[in-house]
Design a protein around this motif. Structure first.
Motif, PDB file in Angstrom:
ATOM      1  N   LEU A 136     -10.240  -2.457   0.417  1.00 52.19           N
ATOM      2  CA  LEU A 136      -8.851  -2.542   0.883  1.00 52.19           C
ATOM      3  C   LEU A 136      -7.869  -2.291  -0.265  1.00 52.19           C
ATOM      4  CD1 LEU A 136      -7.136  -3.066   3.382  1.00 52.19           C
ATOM      5  CD2 LEU A 136      -7.027  -5.469   2.729  1.00 52.19           C
ATOM      6  N   GLY A 137      -8.184  -2.833  -1.455  1.00 52.67           N
ATOM      7  CA  GLY A 137      -7.283  -2.674  -2.605  1.00 52.67           C
ATOM      8  C   GLY A 137      -7.011  -1.212  -2.922  1.00 52.67           C
ATOM      9  N   SER A 140      -5.119   0.617  -0.402  1.00 50.04           N
ATOM     10  CA  SER A 140      -3.735   0.205  -0.177  1.00 50.04           C
ATOM     11  C   SER A 140      -2.755   0.902  -1.096  1.00 50.04           C
ATOM     12  CB  SER A 140      -3.608  -1.301  -0.368  1.00 50.04           C
ATOM     13  OG  SER A 140      -3.588  -1.608  -1.752  1.00 50.04           O
ATOM     14  N   LEU A 143      -0.381   3.250   0.645  1.00 51.28           N
ATOM     15  CA  LEU A 143       0.603   2.516   1.441  1.00 51.28           C
ATOM     16  C   LEU A 143       1.668   1.898   0.536  1.00 51.28           C
ATOM     17  CD1 LEU A 143       1.479   1.141   4.184  1.00 51.28           C
ATOM     18  CD2 LEU A 143       0.070  -0.792   3.458  1.00 51.28           C
ATOM     19  N   ALA A 144       1.194   1.303  -0.584  1.00 51.67           N
ATOM     20  CA  ALA A 144       2.113   0.642  -1.502  1.00 51.67           C
ATOM     21  C   ALA A 144       3.091   1.655  -2.091  1.00 51.67           C
ATOM     22  CB  ALA A 144       1.332  -0.054  -2.618  1.00 51.67           C
ATOM     23  N   GLY A 165      -4.544  -1.650  -6.884  1.00 52.39           N
ATOM     24  CA  GLY A 165      -4.344  -2.227  -5.563  1.00 52.39           C
ATOM     25  C   GLY A 165      -4.695  -3.703  -5.498  1.00 52.39           C
ATOM     26  N   VAL A 170      -2.276  -7.232  -0.957  1.00 50.69           N
ATOM     27  CA  VAL A 170      -3.665  -7.103  -0.525  1.00 50.69           C
ATOM     28  C   VAL A 170      -4.307  -8.488  -0.371  1.00 50.69           C
ATOM     29  CG1 VAL A 170      -5.944  -6.263  -1.174  1.00 50.69           C
ATOM     30  CG2 VAL A 170      -3.943  -4.795  -1.438  1.00 50.69           C
ATOM     31  N   LEU A 173      -3.182  -9.859   2.812  1.00 52.56           N
ATOM     32  CA  LEU A 173      -3.810  -9.194   3.962  1.00 52.56           C
ATOM     33  C   LEU A 173      -5.254  -9.648   4.136  1.00 52.56           C
ATOM     34  CD1 LEU A 173      -2.386  -5.550   3.710  1.00 52.56           C
ATOM     35  CD2 LEU A 173      -1.727  -7.379   5.281  1.00 52.56           C
ATOM     36  N   ILE A 258       3.663  -5.580  -4.682  1.00 55.41           N
ATOM     37  CA  ILE A 258       2.797  -4.415  -4.880  1.00 55.41           C
ATOM     38  C   ILE A 258       2.574  -4.066  -6.342  1.00 55.41           C
ATOM     39  CG2 ILE A 258       3.287  -3.369  -2.633  1.00 55.41           C
ATOM     40  CD1 ILE A 258       5.336  -1.596  -4.027  1.00 55.41           C
TER      41      ILE A 258
END
Lengths: 317, 259
Positions: A136-137, A140, A143-144, A165, A170, A173, A258
């Motif tokens: 996920l990191g 992300s 997105l960040a 990330g 994160v 989340l 972020i």
């Protein structure tokens, strides 16, 4: 069993007649309640006793040479921030999934889905942590960058964007995913128990399915949703491994979600620091644990107060 | 306001199970029509088919025609939600929304129809509906209290107020007094007598004295045995049904010889 009479007046005393089975059951439940209080009190006593040396020690003897408040405050901030992100993301999502399972999905989809969501709760937190840091990191970052570009004027997305990330966003989340099954399961059960009578009352007035849910299901399930959210919040506040693995810590207090400079959380900090600590440093960590304990109590008390505020409208009377 | 319901050869199915077979009747406007019959004979199912409430059970469907002043309620493109706004319903057990106050309960249907009603309009609607349900005097000083705090009979009248607040064409009542004591029952029966000047009322009841007291027309439903569909045996003026009905089964039922 015969009823006893008061020797002086000859009238029956107020003591009610109790069957043996009732008596055993009363004592069992009372014992369970007392045991719970004893455990809770034991934890509180341990925390307070071990925290006292750190509370009374001069600040130059504490780790980092900071006062206790200066040491713990960023941790409290990080704890609350990460848990808040988790709650804001997971509550609407959990309620939505619960409603889908209880009122929208056909039975053959609803049952496997409910089972899958319950299964999410059984995944160990370290797995979530590894997933957050490894998958996920990195995922992300895109997105960040986008958030920073378009919403950089908000303090949350001010940047600079972390390249790994491993950010507060994160971590929040990952916590959201972890508490989602709790919120979903509790909400689902209360939604399912909405009396048919009230659902039909709404439908008979000409409510659509969504209007029926807003009129009958959500108000009825409100206290259950709050309870579920509080259980989830409790887990998010106390979560250790996932945060310790995901979050890249620099200790600063910032709302920036972020960047790579993040405050740690109380639980993660204890887990990371404890193996290398001794003496007063241990007491300091335990003092931070005491603060977490108090935060959790306050959050639960607040939730109770919210649930009780409209008690007479709960439908329990 | 009050409209006539025409039913032609209506059969009601749950999946492949035929629950009610081939009902044909006319429910006249501004009259009270009572539906009587033994348990499980399909009278409640039939009642619910008039506002399509039976469709909350998956697999429910009908064959035949059910028209409200000539408009087929089961025609293509007819939304059951719209049907229920025209055909109100009162249930067996009082079911005011427990999370709402008395006031909010009355305006609940109105809020669905017209979200932008102003406060004075709503106030007037609440007073009118509660007066219409003979409840205004008892609750006017506690409109902000929960509806669930009222007595059973008051709750049922609150449900009637909620149903008439949206000014339906037809009012369906599914054993509205079966959970109430005799005094509350009397209050509801008086209310039905007043309401019939403005609404078409259909009432399902197990109490034959009640059917005789409140209704102008009575339909007798019967069932031949378990698993068999319910049928409308006969329908006529209440006076006729209770004095000299055409069918032997009706006479046996209303005279208490079976059922």
């Amino acid at each position: 069993m015969t009823s006893t009479t008061d020797a002086a007046t000859g009238r029956p005393t107020a003591r009610p007649v109790l069957q043996v089975g009732d008596r055993v059951f009363v004592n069992l439940t009372r014992g369970a309640g007392v045991l719970l209080l004893v455990v809770l009190a034991g934890v509180a006593v341990f925390l307070i006793a071990e925290a006292v040396p750190a509370l009374i020690a001069p600040s130059d003897e504490l780790p980092g040479g900071l006062t206790l408040i200066a040491y713990i405050a960023p941790l409290v901030f990080g704890t609350i921030l990460s848990a808040a992100i988790a709650l804001v993301v997971a509550t609407p999502l959990g309620v939505g999934v619960a409603l889908f399972i209880s009122h929208y999905a056909p039975l053959r989809i609803a049952q496997p889905l409910a089972y899958l969501v319950d299964l999410l709760a059984a995944v160990p937190s370290i797995v979530y942590g590894l997933w957050g840091a490894a998958v996920l990191g990195p995922a992300s970052v895109g997105l960040a960058t986008w958030l920073n570009e378009w919403f950089g004027w908000l303090p949350f997305f001010a940047g600079p964007v972390s390249a790994t990330g491993r950010t507060m966003l994160v971590a929040g989340l990952v916590l959201a995913v972890m508490i989602l099954p709790i919120i979903t399961a509790v909400s689902r059960e209360v939604f399912r128990q909405t009396p048919k009578l009230h659902e039909e009352a709404a439908l008979a007035l000409g409510a659509t399915r969504w209007e029926m849910i807003r009129m009958a299901v959500l108000p009825f399930g409100r206290s259950g949703v709050i309870s579920g959210a509080m259980l989830g919040l409790g887990r998010a506040l106390g979560e250790t491994m996932a945060v310790a693995i995901v979050l890249s810590v620099s200790g600063g207090v910032t709302l920036n979600l972020i960047s790579s400079g993040n405050p740690s959380t109380i639980a993660a900090n204890i887990a990371l620091q404890f193996p290398e600590s001794s003496g007063l440093a241990v007491n300091t960590l335990i003092a931070s644990g005491l603060v977490l304990f108090v935060i959790t109590l306050l959050v639960n008390a607040a939730a109770r107060a919210i649930v009780n505020r409209r008690r007479e409208f709960s439908g329990a009377n | 306001m009050a409209k006539t319901v025409d039913v032609e050869n209506l059969s009601i199915y749950y999946g492949s199970f035929l629950a009610v077979e081939d009902v044909t009747m006319t429910i006249r406007a501004q009259q009270v029509t009572a539906l009587i019959g033994p348990s499980g004979c399909g009278k409640s199912t039939f009642l619910r088919s008039i506002n399509r409430m039976h469709e909350v059970i998956p697999g429910a469907r009908v064959e035949g025609r059910l028209a409200l002043d000539g408009r087929d309620l089961y025609g293509p493109g007819v939304d059951p939600v719209g049907v229920r706004r025209q055909v109100g319903m009162v249930f067996q057990r009082p079911n005011p929304f427990p999370t709402m106050s008395i006031y909010e309960n009355v305006v609940a249907g109105m809020k669905l129809n017209n979200r932008k009603a102003s406060k004075p309009v709503l106030d007037e609607l609440v007073e009118m509906s509660l007066r219409g349900a003979n409840l205004w005097k008892e609750v006017k000083d506690r409109l902000d209290k929960p509806g669930s705090g009222l007595s059973g009979g008051q709750q049922q009248r609150l449900c009637i107020a909620r149903a008439i607040a949206v000014q339906p064409d037809v009012l369906l009542m599914d054993e509205p007094c079966s959970a109430l004591d005799p005094i509350s029952t009397l209050a509801i029966e008086d209310l039905i007598n007043e309401l019939k000047t403005e609404y078409t009322i259909v009432i399902v009841t197990h109490n034959m004295q009640q059917a005789a007291r409140v209704s102008n027309y009575t339909g007798f439903f019967n069932i031949e045995g378990t698993g068999k569909p319910g049928r409308l045996v006969e329908m006529d003026e209440t006076r006729t049904i209770f004095s000299h009905p055409a069918e032997k089964a009706t006479e046996d039922y209303v005279s208490g010889r079976f059922g």
